[in-house]
Design a protein around this motif. Structure first.
Motif, PDB file in Angstrom:
ATOM      1  N   VAL A 132       0.850  -1.388  -0.037  1.00 20.34           N
ATOM      2  CA  VAL A 132       0.087  -0.013  -0.063  1.00 20.34           C
ATOM      3  C   VAL A 132       0.882   1.322  -0.154  1.00 20.34           C
ATOM      4  CG1 VAL A 132      -1.847   1.261   1.191  1.00 20.34           C
ATOM      5  CG2 VAL A 132      -1.869  -1.223   1.273  1.00 20.34           C
ATOM      6  N   ALA A 133       0.989   1.957  -0.901  1.00 24.43           N
ATOM      7  CA  ALA A 133       1.710   3.058  -1.218  1.00 24.43           C
ATOM      8  C   ALA A 133       0.856   4.360  -1.461  1.00 24.43           C
ATOM      9  CB  ALA A 133       2.691   2.831  -2.382  1.00 24.43           C
ATOM     10  N   TRP A 134       1.364   5.596  -0.831  1.00 20.40           N
ATOM     11  CA  TRP A 134       0.647   6.760  -0.908  1.00 20.40           C
ATOM     12  C   TRP A 134       1.691   7.833  -1.481  1.00 20.40           C
ATOM     13  CZ3 TRP A 134      -3.951   9.297   1.277  1.00 20.40           C
ATOM     14  CH2 TRP A 134      -5.104   8.143   1.356  1.00 20.40           C
ATOM     15  N   TYR A 135       1.056   8.674  -2.448  1.00 15.00           N
ATOM     16  CA  TYR A 135       1.982   9.695  -3.048  1.00 15.00           C
ATOM     17  C   TYR A 135       1.590  10.945  -2.586  1.00 15.00           C
ATOM     18  CZ  TYR A 135       3.277  12.892  -6.770  1.00 15.00           C
ATOM     19  OH  TYR A 135       3.791  14.009  -7.808  1.00 15.00           O
ATOM     20  N   SER A 136       2.565  11.877  -2.206  1.00 12.31           N
ATOM     21  CA  SER A 136       2.243  12.892  -1.655  1.00 12.31           C
ATOM     22  C   SER A 136       2.827  14.136  -2.460  1.00 12.31           C
ATOM     23  CB  SER A 136       2.751  13.165  -0.279  1.00 12.31           C
ATOM     24  OG  SER A 136       4.170  12.893  -0.091  1.00 12.31           O
ATOM     25  N   SER A 137       2.310  15.469  -2.486  1.00 12.48           N
ATOM     26  CA  SER A 137       2.678  16.417  -3.351  1.00 12.48           C
ATOM     27  C   SER A 137       2.090  17.654  -2.898  1.00 12.48           C
ATOM     28  CB  SER A 137       2.692  16.223  -4.903  1.00 12.48           C
ATOM     29  OG  SER A 137       2.661  17.064  -5.708  1.00 12.48           O
ATOM     30  N   LEU A 138       2.322  18.770  -3.870  1.00 16.33           N
ATOM     31  CA  LEU A 138       1.821  20.235  -3.370  1.00 16.33           C
ATOM     32  C   LEU A 138       1.905  20.696  -2.135  1.00 16.33           C
ATOM     33  CD1 LEU A 138      -1.882  19.159  -5.235  1.00 16.33           C
ATOM     34  CD2 LEU A 138       0.128  20.382  -6.149  1.00 16.33           C
ATOM     35  N   GLN A 139       3.088  20.350  -1.669  1.00 19.15           N
ATOM     36  CA  GLN A 139       3.647  20.962  -0.287  1.00 19.15           C
ATOM     37  C   GLN A 139       4.089  22.694  -0.792  1.00 19.15           C
ATOM     38  OE1 GLN A 139       7.226  19.776   1.594  1.00 19.15           O
ATOM     39  NE2 GLN A 139       6.371  20.076   3.540  1.00 19.15           N
TER      40      GLN A 139
ATOM     41  N   TYR B 138      15.070  15.378 -11.471  1.00 19.21           N
ATOM     42  CA  TYR B 138      14.141  15.043 -10.515  1.00 19.21           C
ATOM     43  C   TYR B 138      14.609  13.571  -9.998  1.00 19.21           C
ATOM     44  CZ  TYR B 138      11.762  19.085 -12.178  1.00 19.21           C
ATOM     45  OH  TYR B 138      11.154  20.150 -12.465  1.00 19.21           O
ATOM     46  N   TYR B 139      14.185  13.429  -8.575  1.00 22.70           N
ATOM     47  CA  TYR B 139      14.190  12.333  -8.006  1.00 22.70           C
ATOM     48  C   TYR B 139      13.056  11.509  -7.456  1.00 22.70           C
ATOM     49  CZ  TYR B 139      19.314  12.837  -7.944  1.00 22.70           C
ATOM     50  OH  TYR B 139      20.842  12.859  -8.157  1.00 22.70           O
ATOM     51  N   LEU B 140      13.032  10.606  -6.900  1.00 27.63           N
ATOM     52  CA  LEU B 140      11.909  10.056  -6.326  1.00 27.63           C
ATOM     53  C   LEU B 140      12.078   9.423  -5.133  1.00 27.63           C
ATOM     54  CD1 LEU B 140       8.611   9.533  -7.056  1.00 27.63           C
ATOM     55  CD2 LEU B 140       8.981   6.990  -7.205  1.00 27.63           C
ATOM     56  N   CYS B 141      11.735   9.958  -3.900  1.00 33.48           N
ATOM     57  CA  CYS B 141      11.978   9.414  -2.522  1.00 33.48           C
ATOM     58  C   CYS B 141      10.902   8.556  -1.810  1.00 33.48           C
ATOM     59  CB  CYS B 141      12.220  10.565  -1.603  1.00 33.48           C
ATOM     60  SG  CYS B 141      10.933  11.750  -1.539  1.00 33.48           S
ATOM     61  N   ASN B 142      11.224   7.783  -0.905  1.00 36.51           N
ATOM     62  CA  ASN B 142      10.213   6.882  -0.348  1.00 36.51           C
ATOM     63  C   ASN B 142      10.652   6.865   1.278  1.00 36.51           C
ATOM     64  OD1 ASN B 142      11.145   4.034   0.148  1.00 36.51           O
ATOM     65  ND2 ASN B 142      12.229   4.606  -1.559  1.00 36.51           N
ATOM     66  N   ALA B 143       9.611   6.535   2.089  1.00 29.72           N
ATOM     67  CA  ALA B 143       9.648   6.398   3.410  1.00 29.72           C
ATOM     68  C   ALA B 143       8.890   5.238   3.561  1.00 29.72           C
ATOM     69  CB  ALA B 143       9.241   7.406   4.143  1.00 29.72           C
ATOM     70  N   ASN B 144       9.170   4.293   4.563  1.00 27.57           N
ATOM     71  CA  ASN B 144       8.479   3.202   4.793  1.00 27.57           C
ATOM     72  C   ASN B 144       7.882   3.205   6.356  1.00 27.57           C
ATOM     73  OD1 ASN B 144       9.868   1.330   6.916  1.00 27.57           O
ATOM     74  ND2 ASN B 144      11.514   1.772   5.222  1.00 27.57           N
ATOM     75  N   ARG B 145       6.807   2.474   6.616  1.00 21.42           N
ATOM     76  CA  ARG B 145       5.948   2.705   7.851  1.00 21.42           C
ATOM     77  C   ARG B 145       6.816   2.220   8.824  1.00 21.42           C
ATOM     78  NH1 ARG B 145       2.278   0.038  10.974  1.00 21.42           N
ATOM     79  NH2 ARG B 145       0.467   1.214  11.651  1.00 21.42           N
ATOM     80  N   ASP B 146       7.333   1.111   8.895  1.00 17.30           N
ATOM     81  CA  ASP B 146       8.229   0.600  10.188  1.00 17.30           C
ATOM     82  C   ASP B 146       9.273   1.556  10.556  1.00 17.30           C
ATOM     83  OD1 ASP B 146       6.436  -1.589  10.050  1.00 17.30           O
ATOM     84  OD2 ASP B 146       7.798  -2.869   9.052  1.00 17.30           O
ATOM     85  N   SER B 147      10.102   1.861   9.479  1.00 15.34           N
ATOM     86  CA  SER B 147      11.129   2.826  10.056  1.00 15.34           C
ATOM     87  C   SER B 147      10.642   4.246  10.565  1.00 15.34           C
ATOM     88  CB  SER B 147      11.782   3.227   8.676  1.00 15.34           C
ATOM     89  OG  SER B 147      13.014   4.128   8.833  1.00 15.34           O
ATOM     90  N   TRP B 148       9.635   4.759   9.869  1.00 16.46           N
ATOM     91  CA  TRP B 148       9.044   5.995  10.438  1.00 16.46           C
ATOM     92  C   TRP B 148       8.437   5.765  11.860  1.00 16.46           C
ATOM     93  CZ3 TRP B 148       4.449   8.451  11.842  1.00 16.46           C
ATOM     94  CH2 TRP B 148       4.644   9.786  11.814  1.00 16.46           C
ATOM     95  N   LEU B 149       7.657   4.894  12.052  1.00 15.70           N
ATOM     96  CA  LEU B 149       7.212   4.700  13.297  1.00 15.70           C
ATOM     97  C   LEU B 149       8.276   4.421  14.484  1.00 15.70           C
ATOM     98  CD1 LEU B 149       4.109   2.370  12.486  1.00 15.70           C
ATOM     99  CD2 LEU B 149       4.246   4.725  13.097  1.00 15.70           C
ATOM    100  N   SER B 150       9.362   3.889  13.948  1.00 21.32           N
ATOM    101  CA  SER B 150      10.521   3.402  15.141  1.00 21.32           C
ATOM    102  C   SER B 150      11.448   4.830  15.339  1.00 21.32           C
ATOM    103  CB  SER B 150      11.615   2.499  14.508  1.00 21.32           C
ATOM    104  OG  SER B 150      12.034   3.106  13.504  1.00 21.32           O
TER     105      SER B 150
ATOM    106  N   ASN C 172       5.277   5.953   1.812  1.00 22.72           N
ATOM    107  CA  ASN C 172       4.839   7.302   1.385  1.00 22.72           C
ATOM    108  C   ASN C 172       6.136   7.591   0.148  1.00 22.72           C
ATOM    109  OD1 ASN C 172       4.923  10.535   2.767  1.00 22.72           O
ATOM    110  ND2 ASN C 172       3.950   9.703   0.938  1.00 22.72           N
ATOM    111  N   TYR C 173       5.449   8.133  -0.764  1.00 25.67           N
ATOM    112  CA  TYR C 173       6.699   8.538  -1.798  1.00 25.67           C
ATOM    113  C   TYR C 173       6.431   9.627  -2.452  1.00 25.67           C
ATOM    114  CZ  TYR C 173       3.668   6.786  -5.615  1.00 25.67           C
ATOM    115  OH  TYR C 173       2.415   6.494  -6.583  1.00 25.67           O
ATOM    116  N   ALA C 174       7.105  10.474  -2.989  1.00 21.01           N
ATOM    117  CA  ALA C 174       7.081  11.719  -3.558  1.00 21.01           C
ATOM    118  C   ALA C 174       8.469  12.213  -4.601  1.00 21.01           C
ATOM    119  CB  ALA C 174       7.386  12.759  -2.414  1.00 21.01           C
ATOM    120  N   ILE C 175       8.030  13.114  -5.475  1.00 22.89           N
ATOM    121  CA  ILE C 175       8.872  13.489  -6.503  1.00 22.89           C
ATOM    122  C   ILE C 175       9.383  14.833  -5.878  1.00 22.89           C
ATOM    123  CG2 ILE C 175       7.086  14.701  -7.893  1.00 22.89           C
ATOM    124  CD1 ILE C 175       8.769  14.030 -10.418  1.00 22.89           C
ATOM    125  N   HIS C 176      10.957  14.809  -6.189  1.00 21.07           N
ATOM    126  CA  HIS C 176      11.371  16.410  -5.760  1.00 21.07           C
ATOM    127  C   HIS C 176      12.475  16.724  -6.901  1.00 21.07           C
ATOM    128  CE1 HIS C 176      15.371  14.690  -4.094  1.00 21.07           C
ATOM    129  NE2 HIS C 176      14.392  13.445  -3.726  1.00 21.07           N
TER     130      HIS C 176
END
Length: 216
Positions: A113-120, A195-207, A152-156
């Motif tokens: 399950v992946a969510w894309y974020s943008s428009l920050q 441009y790059y695509l970054c990602n964060a995973n749930r387990d690492s973020w919660l820890s 969670n992933y995003a382009i930057h």
């Protein structure tokens, strides 16, 4: 209100301490109207087409606005979007020209399950004060804790590589594409080519919750 979605003391404490409030809503046209009314010298990017209304399901996206002293100072949006669907769109739009043939995250994120974020956006008057880090912290809290996403992933743009890895705590960021005309919606202006695509995973973020909050 954000505190009705989940009881997260770190968020509520930061909001109260800084006389801020966050609005969470599911009205993409409202967010688009807000962003399109931001002066171009403050938000020089085009709209991210991944958030066009025809691509969205009400249950699978959200918008955020951040206010301080009742003045709008930030925006964000996130949506459920499988990484293989995102990469297909990128390759179709840019005809595979100067687009990565394969990135590691495509394998990591497959069937997850992946969510894309943008428009920050953070008002230029509020930059450098870690408010952008805080708004990203709220967004990831929602993506990982309310919507139970794995990633969670995003382009930057290239210039923000260190910011995404060291400040926003994404786990990795990989070269995605080079676009000579620049102007990638939600990510870069005409001068931004790489441009790059970054990602964060749930387990690492919660820890890393305490570390993340202490860095705000």
């Amino acid at each position: 209100m954000i505190d009705q979605l989940f009881n997260k003391k770190s968020i509520n404490h930061y909001l109260a301490k800084n006389n801020m409030r966050v609005e969470y809503f599911k009205d993409i046209q409202k967010l688009k109207d807000i962003i399109e009314n931001i002066p171009k010298d403050d938000y020089p990017y085009q709209w991210d087409a991944a958030f066009n209304a025809e691509y969205l399901d009400t249950n699978d996206y959200f918008c955020l606005t951040l206010y301080q002293d009742n003045k709008l100072i930030g925006t964000y949006a996130a949506r459920h979007m499988a990484i293989d669907s995102y990469m297909k769109e990128i390759r179709d739009v840019f005809n595979n020209d100067n687009v990565a043939e394969k990135i590691e995250f495509e394998l990591l994120g497959i069937d997850k399950v992946a969510w894309y974020s943008s428009l920050q956006w953070i008002s230029r008057h509020s930059r450098g004060s870690r408010i952008g880090v805080f708004l990203d912290y709220i967004k990831k809290s929602l993506v990982f804790e309310k919507y139970n996403a794995n990633f969670n992933y995003a382009i930057h743009k290239q210039a923000l590589l260190d910011y995404h890895l060291k400040k926003l705590q994404y786990n990795q960021s990989e070269w995605l594409m080079t676009v000579e005309k620049g102007n990638i919606g939600g990510a870069g202006g005409p001068e931004d080519k790489v441009y790059y695509l970054c990602n964060a995973n749930r387990d690492s973020w919660l820890s890393k919750q305490n570390e993340l909050y202490n860095n705000l």
